[in-house]
Enzyme design. Structure first.
Site, PDB file in Angstrom:
ATOM      1  N   TYR A   1       3.917   0.376 -11.699  1.00 57.79           N
ATOM      2  CA  TYR A   1       4.023   1.708 -11.104  1.00 57.79           C
ATOM      3  C   TYR A   1       5.081   2.577 -11.768  1.00 57.79           C
ATOM      4  CZ  TYR A   1       1.125   1.726  -6.924  1.00 57.79           C
ATOM      5  OH  TYR A   1       0.091   1.762  -6.060  1.00 57.79           O
TER       6      TYR A   1
ATOM      7  N   LYS B   1       3.121 -13.240  -8.157  1.00 55.27           N
ATOM      8  CA  LYS B   1       2.031 -13.855  -8.923  1.00 55.27           C
ATOM      9  C   LYS B   1       2.659 -14.580 -10.112  1.00 55.27           C
ATOM     10  CE  LYS B   1      -2.332 -14.474  -9.795  1.00 55.27           C
ATOM     11  NZ  LYS B   1      -3.000 -15.572  -9.094  1.00 55.27           N
TER      12      LYS B   1
ATOM     13  N   ASP C   1       1.626  -2.893  -2.498  1.00 53.11           N
ATOM     14  CA  ASP C   1       0.745  -1.752  -2.250  1.00 53.11           C
ATOM     15  C   ASP C   1      -0.563  -2.251  -1.628  1.00 53.11           C
ATOM     16  OD1 ASP C   1      -0.215   0.823  -2.337  1.00 53.11           O
ATOM     17  OD2 ASP C   1      -0.884   0.694  -4.409  1.00 53.11           O
TER      18      ASP C   1
END
Ligand code: NAP
Length: 415
Positions: free
Chosen positions: A160, A227, A305
């Protein structure tokens, strides 16, 4: 006292300050608000009335918010010929706590997004989204009441942060050639590129805020979502730095999952917070299959998000979901939905998202009694099946109310 061109500072009211790393809130704090575009005009009017009533009823007139309008979006353009005037940012920084309606991002205004700009300029590094269920609201799952989490999403880094190169441009080719030549990568020439930075600084301040919140609010656990099995040096590092911070700064207050099974044989010691971690794909399953095992979730930007909206959907959607963007001290509390332009000025839209965000704001001021009063009256008003169109379409036998009439009911049902 600061001087502004178009912002009128209320005569009655004092500024919130910070002392010994804590907010000092006067009985009549000045709170800036951005009305917002589109339905912002409907929902902010309703919200201010509901908040004023809850504060009045909770503190019997001894406390009162002095609202101060500041401008962003279309209204700012009318007043200043600018979408995000400097004095709006200065005022929010100066007064620390603010409420915000949704904003349209102007096409050709020079912004990727006004909302993202506000977060970046003021270093509001944590997006905080509590997700819990209001009984009676339509939900796609069998036991929506089992989900009661607060998501702390990192707001400034990850994919982002806007470091991208468009396919085919000179810069993009330059970066691809450099990487293929010097780093022995094998990137196709017809690729676009994005960079994903995740830093110790960004991670630690976010995880610190999540753990402190868990301690202050007597929560059970903080789960680091990542992750890291694939992206080891960004997402995996987020997990490692998160544990490192927890052990270094909160040693006496936390137990890690390894310690729980090693040292404590699976029995959680009293008054401690469990720090564990889950891989992102696993947490998306777990919030559905074992929602009551999770409490506070700390995540990098992109995972957070997706996860925030997925959790909100589980309890009935974004119309009811509150949120805040927070820095070390500044808190910008805001609706999580957009400007829904087709409903603007029609007095039909559900104001609950920004009203519940304002309740979070009252908690942040230390006025928890008023925040609780809003959450309770919300449940009571839904129990009575007097709701706006969006909830009405999911509820049998409900009465459909407009925005103003719904706010009237919330005020009437306050105890
Ligand atoms: P949106 O404004 O959130 O609206 C999408 C749909 O969600 C609405 O048509 C409505 O669905 C439902 N909805 C939204 N708010 C609701 C509420 N308060 N009560 C009941 N239903 C509600 O999303 P969008 O149409 O994608 O975006 C419109 C503009 O908002 C864009 O310019 C976008 O950039 C901006 N935006 C701003 C923010 C922000 O300021 N934080 C966030 C997101 C988007 P139904 O029609 O089915 O009733």
């Amino acid at each position: 006292m600061p001087k502004y061109k178009n912002i009128e500072i209320p005569e009655k009211g004092k500024r919130i300050t910070v002392k010994n790393k804590k907010l000092v809130v006067p009985a009549k704090p000045i709170i800036p608000f951005i009305e917002g575009d589109g339905i912002g005009r409907d929902i902010m009017k309703a919200t201010i009335r509901v908040v004023d009533a809850a504060v009045e009823k909770s503190f019997k007139g001894k406390k009162k918010i002095s609202w101060m309008e500041v401008y962003a979006g279309e209204k700012a353009f009318d007043v200043y010929k600018e979408w995000l005037p400097n004095e709006t940012v200065d005022a929010i920084k100066h007064y620390y706590v603010a409420l915000k309606g949704p904003l349209t991002t102007p096409i050709g205004g020079g912004f990727r997004s006004l909302n993202v700009s506000l977060r970046q300029i003021m270093t509001l590094y944590a997006c905080v989204r509590p997700v819990n269920y209001y009984k009676g609201v339509g939900s796609p799952v069998v036991h929506p009441e089992k989900l009661d989490v607060v998501i702390f999403r990192e707001n400034t880094e990850d994919v982002y942060s806007g470091i991208e190169w468009k396919k085919g441009t000179k810069d993009c080719k330059k970066v691809i050639n450099w990487l293929n030549k010097n780093m022995k990568t094998n990137i196709r020439a017809d690729s676009g590129l994005g960079v994903k930075p995740i830093s110790v600084t960004g991670t630690k301040r976010l995880v610190r805020k999540a753990i402190q919140f868990a301690i202050d609010n007597k929560r059970r656990s903080v789960t680091l979502v990542h992750k890291g099995n694939i992206m080891k040096f960004t997402e995996g590092a987020f997990k490692d730095w998160g544990y490192e911070l927890a052990v270094k700064e909160f040693r006496n207050k936390i137990v890690t999952e390894d310690e729980l099974w090693g040292k404590y044989k699976g029995k959680m010691p009293k008054n401690k917070i469990l720090i564990n971690d889950r891989i992102a794909d696993s947490i998306f399953q777990q919030v559905l299959t074992r929602p009551d095992e999770y409490d506070v979730l700390a995540t990098p930007n992109l995972n957070g998000d997706y996860l925030s909206d997925a959790c909100a959907a589980q309890v009935g959607g974004l119309g009811m979901a509150p949120g805040a963007n927070m820095g070390d001290y500044i808190g910008l509390f805001e609706a999580t939905h957009g400007t829904a332009p087709k409903y603007a000025d029609k007095d039909v839209i559900n104001p609950s998202s920004v009203i519940l965000s304002a309740a979070m704001m009252l908690d942040y001021l230390g006025w928890v009694k008023a925040g609780e009063m809003i959450r309770k009256t919300m449940q009571k008003t839904i129990d009575k099946k007097t709701v706006t169109y969006d909830l009405h379409r999911q509820m049998k036998g409900a009465k459909k109310l407009g925005t103003t009439a719904f706010a009237d009911q919330l005020i009437k049902n306050m105890r």
